[in-house]
Scaffold this motif. Structure first.
Motif, PDB file in Angstrom:
ATOM      1  N   SER A 275       0.730  -1.210  -0.019  1.00 34.94           N
ATOM      2  CA  SER A 275       0.194   0.023   0.034  1.00 34.94           C
ATOM      3  C   SER A 275       0.925   1.268   0.007  1.00 34.94           C
ATOM      4  CB  SER A 275      -0.967   0.049   1.257  1.00 34.94           C
ATOM      5  OG  SER A 275      -1.598   0.993   1.127  1.00 34.94           O
ATOM      6  N   ASN A 277       1.179   5.801  -0.446  1.00 32.47           N
ATOM      7  CA  ASN A 277       0.753   6.895  -0.275  1.00 32.47           C
ATOM      8  C   ASN A 277       1.042   7.803  -1.221  1.00 32.47           C
ATOM      9  OD1 ASN A 277      -0.641   9.028   1.009  1.00 32.47           O
ATOM     10  ND2 ASN A 277       0.989   9.281   2.362  1.00 32.47           N
ATOM     11  N   TRP A 282      -4.185   6.556  -0.094  1.00 26.27           N
ATOM     12  CA  TRP A 282      -3.320   5.030  -0.170  1.00 26.27           C
ATOM     13  C   TRP A 282      -3.851   4.194  -1.259  1.00 26.27           C
ATOM     14  CZ3 TRP A 282       0.844   4.000   2.914  1.00 26.27           C
ATOM     15  CH2 TRP A 282       1.040   4.954   4.154  1.00 26.27           C
ATOM     16  N   HIS A 283      -2.867   3.429  -2.064  1.00 26.75           N
ATOM     17  CA  HIS A 283      -3.434   2.756  -3.137  1.00 26.75           C
ATOM     18  C   HIS A 283      -2.335   1.585  -3.093  1.00 26.75           C
ATOM     19  CE1 HIS A 283      -4.911   6.752  -4.952  1.00 26.75           C
ATOM     20  NE2 HIS A 283      -3.739   7.188  -4.163  1.00 26.75           N
ATOM     21  N   ASP A 284      -3.290   0.501  -3.469  1.00 24.78           N
ATOM     22  CA  ASP A 284      -2.605  -0.904  -3.144  1.00 24.78           C
ATOM     23  C   ASP A 284      -2.339  -1.345  -4.401  1.00 24.78           C
ATOM     24  OD1 ASP A 284      -3.110  -1.408  -0.588  1.00 24.78           O
ATOM     25  OD2 ASP A 284      -5.314  -1.944  -0.947  1.00 24.78           O
ATOM     26  N   HIS A 307      -1.803  -2.280 -11.056  1.00 24.84           N
ATOM     27  CA  HIS A 307      -2.927  -1.505 -10.531  1.00 24.84           C
ATOM     28  C   HIS A 307      -3.811  -0.868 -11.605  1.00 24.84           C
ATOM     29  CE1 HIS A 307      -4.050   2.471  -9.070  1.00 24.84           C
ATOM     30  NE2 HIS A 307      -4.033   1.865  -7.847  1.00 24.84           N
ATOM     31  N   CYS A 309      -4.761   1.655 -12.741  1.00 26.07           N
ATOM     32  CA  CYS A 309      -4.318   2.919 -13.545  1.00 26.07           C
ATOM     33  C   CYS A 309      -3.350   2.456 -14.924  1.00 26.07           C
ATOM     34  CB  CYS A 309      -3.539   4.019 -12.739  1.00 26.07           C
ATOM     35  SG  CYS A 309      -1.919   3.569 -12.289  1.00 26.07           S
ATOM     36  N   LEU A 333       3.709   6.419  -8.951  1.00 23.97           N
ATOM     37  CA  LEU A 333       3.324   5.304  -8.470  1.00 23.97           C
ATOM     38  C   LEU A 333       4.292   4.137  -8.732  1.00 23.97           C
ATOM     39  CD1 LEU A 333       0.979   4.165  -6.703  1.00 23.97           C
ATOM     40  CD2 LEU A 333      -0.023   3.121  -8.659  1.00 23.97           C
TER      41      LEU A 333
END
Length: 495
Positions: A275, A277, A282-284, A307, A309, A333
Motif C-alpha cells: 500500500s 501513499n 493510499w493505493h494498493d 494497478h 491505472c 506510483l
C-alpha cells in the motif's frame, strides 16, 4: 628528482565516488600518511581522465617495498573513510620514475611501468618482485611485444575470453556498450553459436563474467522502466531496458527489472503487495514475477507492478497525439512501487535488500532518485544504495503544473528541497513547472546517455532542450557519461 630517489605515480580506476568525495592513498611511509587517512596522499582526477585517479610522491630508492591501500574520503557526507578490502598493495621502490597502475578500488592486480631510468651514476637498487598478480613489468627503451604495448596504453583486463579480447585478429582496446556486438559476423547461426560459446566460457569464470571485466557483483541491480520488451513496447526504450535485464544477469549480478503491468502476462505469479501513499491517499499495488533463467545459474527477476491505472486500452502513455491526464500519478506510483520492491519482495528465499543500484530510464522514472533521496535516505533507508539516470530521449521530460500537482500534497515530498530539485520551466507553464527528468538528473549519482556523442550533444543549447546548463553542471562534477548502445543480435534488418 633527488639523488637515489624513486618517483612514483599511482593510477587507479575508482567509479564509486559521489560529488564531494575524494580518494586517498595511505601506507607505511610518511608520504602516505603512515596509515593515517587524514594525512594520506590525496589523489586527483578530471573530466578527461575520470574514473582514473592519480597521485605522485617520492621515496628513497631501496630494496624494500612500500605497502599501501586506497581509501574513499566520504567525510563531506558524514560517512568517514571507506577502506578498500583485501590485502595491502605493495610497490617496490627502485631508482628512476615509475607508474604503478592498479586494477580498481578493492580489486587486486597491478602493473609496474618504468617511465624514466635512474640518472647517470645513480645505481638502481635491485627490485624484489612487486605484488602484481603476475602482470608484466616493462621498461621504456626496451623493445616491447605488441601485447605489452597494448597493455601499456590501456587498463589490463584479466580473465577475458579470447573471443572477447580479439576482434578479427586485432586486440580490442575498449568495450563501450553493455550490448555490443560479440564479433563482426553476418551469419545468424554463427552468431548464435558464438553467444552459446561465450555463455559457456562465462560459466567457467568465477570472478569475471563475459565481455567486460564486471566489478561489484555482490551489488544487486534494479532496472526500472515504463516499458519492457517483450511485454510492452513503443520504441527503443523497451528493447534497451529489456536487454539490461539479460546483460547484468549474464555477468553475475542479482538482477531485477521492473515495469508496469499493462495487461495479463503469461507465466507471471503474484508474489506480494504494498500500500503506497500518493496524491493524498493510499493505493494498493500487486507485484507479479516472471523469472527468466538464462542458464549457468544466471537469472533475471522481471517484476510487474499491477494497478488499475496502468490498464488502458488506448496505449501505454495515452491516445494518439495526447497523454493520459493522470500520467504523473501513474509513473510516480511506478517509482514508489519500484523503491519498495527490493525491501519487501522475497524472491528465491531473500529480498534484494538496501544496498542496490537503481537504473532509472527516461522521464517516467525520473522521480525515483528524488524519492530515494528525500523519502528514504533522509530517514536512514537505502543509505548504501546508488542510482543512475539514463537519458534515452531528452525531448520528453515529464512536465506538470506545480499548482495542480503540489510537491508535498500530491507527491508526498518535502516542498522546499525536493521542490527545488524538481523545478522546471516551460513555455506554457512558466516557472509553475515540475520537471521529472530534471529531478532525476539533479539527484541521481550518475547520469548516463545512450552514446558518448549524445552525452556531448545534450550539453549544448541546441541539444539540451532547456536542460543543457544542468547537464553541463553534472558533467563538470564528472557525473555525466555516455555508453554506446549496441544492436541486439537477434534483430535482423531483413524482417
Amino acid at each position: 628528482m633527488s639523488s637515489s630517489a624513486c618517483h612514483v605515480t599511482l593510477r587507479l580506476g575508482v567509479a564509486e565516488t559521489a560529488p564531494g568525495e575524494g580518494v586517498v592513498v595511505v601506507g607505511g611511509h610518511h608520504a602516505l600518511g603512515n596509515w593515517d587517512p587524514v594525512s594520506g596522499l590525496k589523489m586527483s582526477t578530471d573530466e578527461a581522465s575520470y574514473p582514473v585517479w592519480s597521485a605522485a610522491f617520492e621515496v628513497p630508492a631501496t630494496s624494500s617495498s612500500v605497502e599501501y591501500k586506497y581509501v574513499v574520503d566520504r567525510r563531506a557526507h558524514g560517512e568517514g573513510f571507506a577502506w578498500e578490502d583485501g590485502e595491502n598493495r605493495r610497490f617496490a621502490a627502485q631508482g628512476g620514475a615509475w607508474e604503478q597502475r592498479d586494477e580498481a578500488f578493492g580489486v587486486p592486480g597491478s602493473r609496474l611501468v618504468q617511465v624514466a631510468a635512474p640518472k647517470a651514476g645513480e645505481e638502481a637498487a635491485p627490485a624484489p618482485p612487486a605484488h602484481t598478480d603476475d602482470l608484466p613489468t616493462t621498461t621504456e627503451g626496451s623493445e616491447a611485444s605488441p601485447e605489452e604495448k597494448s597493455m601499456a596504453s590501456e587498463p589490463h583486463l584479466v580473465n577475458v575470453p579470447s573471443t572477447v579480447s580479439m576482434l578479427q585478429g586485432a586486440a580490442m582496446q575498449r568495450l563501450a556498450s553493455l550490448s555490443a556486438f560479440d564479433q563482426l559476423v553476418d551469419d545468424a547461426d554463427q552468431m548464435a553459436a558464438l553467444r552459446t560459446q561465450m555463455e559457456d566460457e562465462a560459466a567457467k569464470l568465477e570472478d569475471r563474467p563475459v565481455r567486460y571485466g564486471a566489478k561489484h557483483l555482490s551489488t544487486p541491480i534494479v532496472i526500472v522502466s515504463s516499458e519492457m520488451h517483450p511485454w510492452s513496447k513503443t520504441g527503443g526504450l523497451a528493447m534497451i531496458a529489456g536487454s539490461y535485464g539479460y546483460e547484468f544477469a549474464l555477468r553475475g549480478h542479482r538482477t531485477m527489472a521492473i515495469a508496469p503491468m499493462y495487461d495479463d502476462y503469461a507465466e507471471c505469479v503474484c508474489i506480494g503487495s504494498k500500500s503506497l501513499n500518493l496524491a493524498g491517499g493510499w493505493h494498493d499495488v500487486r507485484y507479479f514475477l516472471h523469472r527468466k533463467v538464462y542458464g549457468h545459474g544466471k537469472v533475471c527477476d522481471y517484476v510487474f507492478v499491477d494497478h488499475p491505472c496502468f490498464r488502458r486500452s488506448e496505449g501505454i502513455y495515452g491516445p494518439p497525439g495526447a497523454e493520459y491526464t493522470d500520467n504523473l500519478f501513474r509513473f510516480a506510483l511506478l517509482s514508489l512501487a519500484a523503491a519498495e520492491a527490493p525491501l519487501v519482495l522475497e524472491i528465491d528465499g531473500s529480498t534484494y535488500g538496501q544496498d542496490v543500484l537503481f537504473i532509472c530510464n527516461d522521464w517516467q522514472t525520473g522521480i525515483l532518485p528524488v524519492y530515494l533521496l528525500y523519502k528514504y535516505k533522509m530517514h536512514n533507508t537505502y543509505m548504501g544504495a546508488r542510482s543512475w539516470m539514463v537519458i534515452h530521449n531528452i525531448a520528453y521530460q515529464g512536465k506538470y503544473s506545480k499548482e495542480h500537482f503540489p510537491v508535498d500534497a500530491f507527491l508526498g515530498l518535502p516542498k522546499g528541497p525536493a521542490g527545488d530539485d524538481l523545478q522546471g520551466e516551460d513555455m506554457h507553464l512558466g516557472p509553475d513547472c515540475i520537471n521529472l527528468l530534471a529531478g532525476g538528473i539533479r539527484t541521481a549519482d550518475r547520469v548516463l546517455t545512450v552514446s558518448p556523442n549524445y552525452a556531448n550533444e545534450i550539453r549544448s543549447p541546441e541539444g539540451g532542450n532547456g536542460l543543457h546548463e544542468l547537464l553541463q553542471h553534472r558533467g563538470n562534477e564528472l557525473r555525466l557519461g555516455g555508453i554506446l548502445n549496441g544492436i541486439s543480435d537477434e534483430w535482423s534488418p531483413a524482417t
